[in-house]
Design an enzyme around this catalytic site. Structure first.
Site, mmCIF file in Angstrom:
data_model
loop_
_atom_site.group_PDB
_atom_site.id
_atom_site.type_symbol
_atom_site.label_atom_id
_atom_site.label_comp_id
_atom_site.label_asym_id
_atom_site.label_seq_id
_atom_site.Cartn_x
_atom_site.Cartn_y
_atom_site.Cartn_z
ATOM 1 N N SER A 119 -17.631 23.824 62.934
ATOM 2 C CA SER A 119 -18.589 23.285 61.964
ATOM 3 C C SER A 119 -18.452 21.774 61.909
ATOM 4 O O SER A 119 -17.366 21.228 62.157
ATOM 5 C CB SER A 119 -18.325 23.872 60.577
ATOM 6 O OG SER A 119 -19.087 23.201 59.586
ATOM 7 N N TYR A 136 -13.151 26.524 53.187
ATOM 8 C CA TYR A 136 -14.008 26.673 54.366
ATOM 9 C C TYR A 136 -13.796 25.526 55.350
ATOM 10 O O TYR A 136 -13.601 25.727 56.549
ATOM 11 C CB TYR A 136 -15.473 26.728 53.934
ATOM 12 C CG TYR A 136 -16.468 26.786 55.074
ATOM 13 C CD1 TYR A 136 -16.769 28.001 55.683
ATOM 14 C CD2 TYR A 136 -17.104 25.639 55.531
ATOM 15 C CE1 TYR A 136 -17.679 28.067 56.736
ATOM 16 C CE2 TYR A 136 -18.009 25.687 56.582
ATOM 17 C CZ TYR A 136 -18.306 26.907 57.176
ATOM 18 O OH TYR A 136 -19.192 26.953 58.212
#
Length: 684
Positions: free
Chosen positions: A561, A574
């Protein structure tokens, strides 16, 4: 010629197609893409203004079970028969094939096959040429001619082995002209039958097959393959599948020395019984006989002779010896029979590997080819059982096998195949494959030729995608919770059994629970780390033995990400989990490079559309953090980028393709931003 609407077809042609589909759908009648059928009809020719007799016959490479009008070659019979005036004899019969197109009725139509003379020269309205196991068992029996005479008297003739072509067509035409003869058994090959109507020839074909099977059933020895040999008995089903998953990557290495292959596993009762019997080594050495068989299975299989529970290192060592022997023998076979005009050797690796107690492993350039090769060897086993039961299995000579396998006409057919796609022969495993990035990536990989294992906790969704991608010959679904080591191992093993190994692992499964440091629970932290870095670790660890055993290189792609490098608010678990995945890319690249495995990562910005993560509450949380409506979150993300473009699942799929299709063949340890340009996420 543009194919006519099926409703406008001449009655005889409509009957031909219906008959073909019935016959081709019955595996006891003919094998996949085997045999051909025909009908002769009178039809108006606009070029002459007269009715002419036309031959409609299944074209080259078609399949009877799915035959449509577009798969028919259409020839003017008078011109086809007249070619006999220029026929220069059996030594020159291959040149006749090039003349068939000069007999075509109008432009277009399917390419006429080598068996066209067996139909066009016969003076009967309807002709069938089929490859039923029961009849081929007689055709490949040492005393096949006598058996044919015993079963049918003179109503079914015997034609000794003759390679398909003009000469065989003339022989069949001569026999078909004899009163009372309804068909013929073609030595080492199959059968043909003819009739005045479509119903008559179909009935005759089925009767010949029934008579052959009835004779075999009544007169066969109790154990045609001899007694069961201790130590070759089949493992129980679960143990067989587990052993197949262990062995397949090593066997795939053996089958892929010349070019990468995909595999298919068969552990049917027919195969397991054959592998357990005393005559197994002898019959394996004789190889297959019917041309349709050995064109797909090679002249003989490779037989693994280690104990069924032998350690893998022992199996690996013995396989290396057997493979070297196989390649040496195959090269010698080629050298014995090749002429200066023969096509070049196509590869010396086996297409079939037999493992007593476990099953049969068949290989091909794609899954369908591998599956069909296995189906043909099952046909060969049935033929051998029938022949050994009433006589002795005696295939055509090695020299004749070579003449068919390295026939220039077959070589020309191979050259007409479409160019393989970029990922042809590659086997991909995509986690989180039922939605979002995983779904888009699986689609892209499949569209570019890969076989895809769609792994997801949502088995129903994974199966829907696998069906969409083409079903078992293109994609399979496995249920996988990437936090469970046993579930991961089982899913990877299932993918290996489905396709023969694994080449490309996409670690995509992910989840997000937004929260600040104070809001993030230990359970939320652990869940995100379990699914993403730990899940990527477990999946790659489970795939690594196959990647290493195959010696075919490979790719691991981790979907990380932009958050792996961008410090956004309220996202500690996350983002740090994604940072762990990003560094795992570098660590795995350094470790797996020795096996030729490239490891790269992709850093997308927020992919909202189709995302399981965003639809599960993450989208609402991020929208609240940024003060926008959830429906506008994708647009919000796009506006904060340099290119002002929303990042879609397909963008990540295409990035995965670029990393794995050879475009970046010597790139490893790379993190690729797919974020429309987020300056704060630039790698430093």
């Amino acid at each position: 010629m543009t194919a006519p609407d099926p409703t406008d077809l001449p009655e005889g042609v409509a009957q031909l197609l219906a008959r073909s589909n019935r016959l081709g759908s019955d595996p006891t009648v003919t094998n996949y893409a085997g045999g051909n059928t025909s009908a002769k009809v009178r039809q108006y020719n606009p070029a002459t203004g007269q009715d002419e007799e036309l031959v409609y016959v299944k074209g080259s490479g078609g399949d009877l079970g799915t035959l449509k009008a577009t798969g028919l070659a259409v020839l003017e019979r008078d011109r086809l028969v007249a070619l006999d005036r220029v026929y220069r004899g059996v030594d020159h019969e291959d040149e006749m094939v090039g003349l068939f197109s000069f007999c075509s009725f109008g432009p277009g139509g399917a390419t006429p096959s080598i068996d066209t003379p067996m139909h066009g020269l016969v003076d009967q309205p309807h002709v069938d040429h089929l490859h039923p196991d029961a009849v081929i068992a007689l055709a490949c029996a040492a005393d096949g001619e006598e058996l044919v005479r015993t079963i049918w008297g003179g109503s079914v003739a015997w034609i000794p082995w003759q390679r398909p072509g003009w000469e065989l067509g003339k022989l069949v035409a001569g026999i078909a002209a004899q009163p009372g003869v309804i068909g013929a058994v073609l030595g080492g090959h199959g059968m043909t039958a003819w009739g005045a109507t479509s119903d008559e020839v179909e009935a005759r074909s089925l009767q010949i097959i029934h008579d052959a099977q009835a004779y075999l059933d009544e007169h066969s020895a109790a154990e045609p393959f001899g007694p069961v040999v201790p130590g070759r008995e089949a493992l129980d089903p679960a143990a067989r599948r587990a052993r197949a998953a262990e062995l397949f990557p090593y066997l795939r290495r053996v089958a892929s020395a010349d070019r990468r292959q995909v595999g298919h596993f068969t552990d049917s009762d027919v195969v397991l019984d054959f592998l357990s019997r005393e005559k197994l080594p002898h019959l394996v050495s004789l190889g297959t006989s019917c041309p349709d068989h050995f064109l797909r299975t090679k002249v003989r299989p490779l037989l693994l002779d280690t104990p069924v529970d032998a350690p893998l290192d022992q199996v690996e060592a013995r396989l290396a010896e057997l493979h070297e022997e196989y390649r040496t023998d195959y090269q010698a076979y080629y050298d014995r029979h090749a002429t200066p005009d023969s096509p070049a050797i196509r590869g010396a690796d086996p297409a079939i590997v037999l493992v007593p107690g476990v099953g049969m492993f068949s290989f091909g350039a794609d899954k369908q080819t591998a599956r069909v090769a296995g189906e043909f060897y099952v046909n060969a086993v049935n033929v051998m059982r029938g022949a050994e039961g009433v006589s002795r299995y005696q295939p055509v000579s090695e020299a004749e096998k070579f003449r068919v396998e390295y026939w220039q006409l077959e070589e020309d057919k191979l050259r007409r195949r479409p160019k393989p796609k970029d990922l042809a022969g590659r086997i991909a495993l995509v986690t989180g494959g039922a939605s979002g990035i995983g779904l888009a990536t699986a689609r892209v990989l499949a569209q570019n030729g890969a076989c895809v294992v769609v792994a997801d906790m949502n088995l129903e969704g994974a199966q829907q995608l696998a069906d969409e991608l083409g079903g078992p010959d293109a994609a399979v679904a496995v249920e996988m919770n990437v936090t469970d080591p046993d579930a991961v191992a089982a899913g990877v093993a299932a993918g290996i059994v489905a396709f023969g190994g694994v080449d490309l692992v996409v670690n995509n499964a992910g989840i997000s629970r937004a929260g600040s440091l104070s809001d993030t629970s230990v359970a939320d932290w652990d869940l995100q780390y379990d699914i993403m870095p730990r899940g990527s670790f477990l999946v790659t660890k489970a795939a690594e033995p196959a990647l290493r055993a195959q010696r075919l290189g490979g790719d691991v792609v981790i979907i990380c990400s932009k958050n792996a490098v961008f410090a956004g608010p309220n996202n500690i678990a996350y983002s740090s989990a994604k940072a762990a995945q990003a560094h795992m890319v570098r660590l795995l690249a350094a470790e797996l490079g020795q096996y030729g495995v490239r490891v790269n990562g992709i850093n997308p910005d927020g992919v909202v559309r189709g995302s399981g993560i965003f639809s599960g509450g993450w989208g609402a949380s991020r929208a609240a953090t940024y003060g926008v409506e959830e429906k506008d979150l994708g647009k919000y993300y796009a506006q904060r980028t340099i290119l002002k473009e929303e990042v879609l699942p397909e963008h990540v799929g295409l990035a995965t393709l670029a990393l794995t299709n050879g475009t970046l063949g010597i790139t490893t340890g790379l993190l690729v931003p797919v974020d429309s340009g987020v300056a704060a996420g630039f790698l430093r």
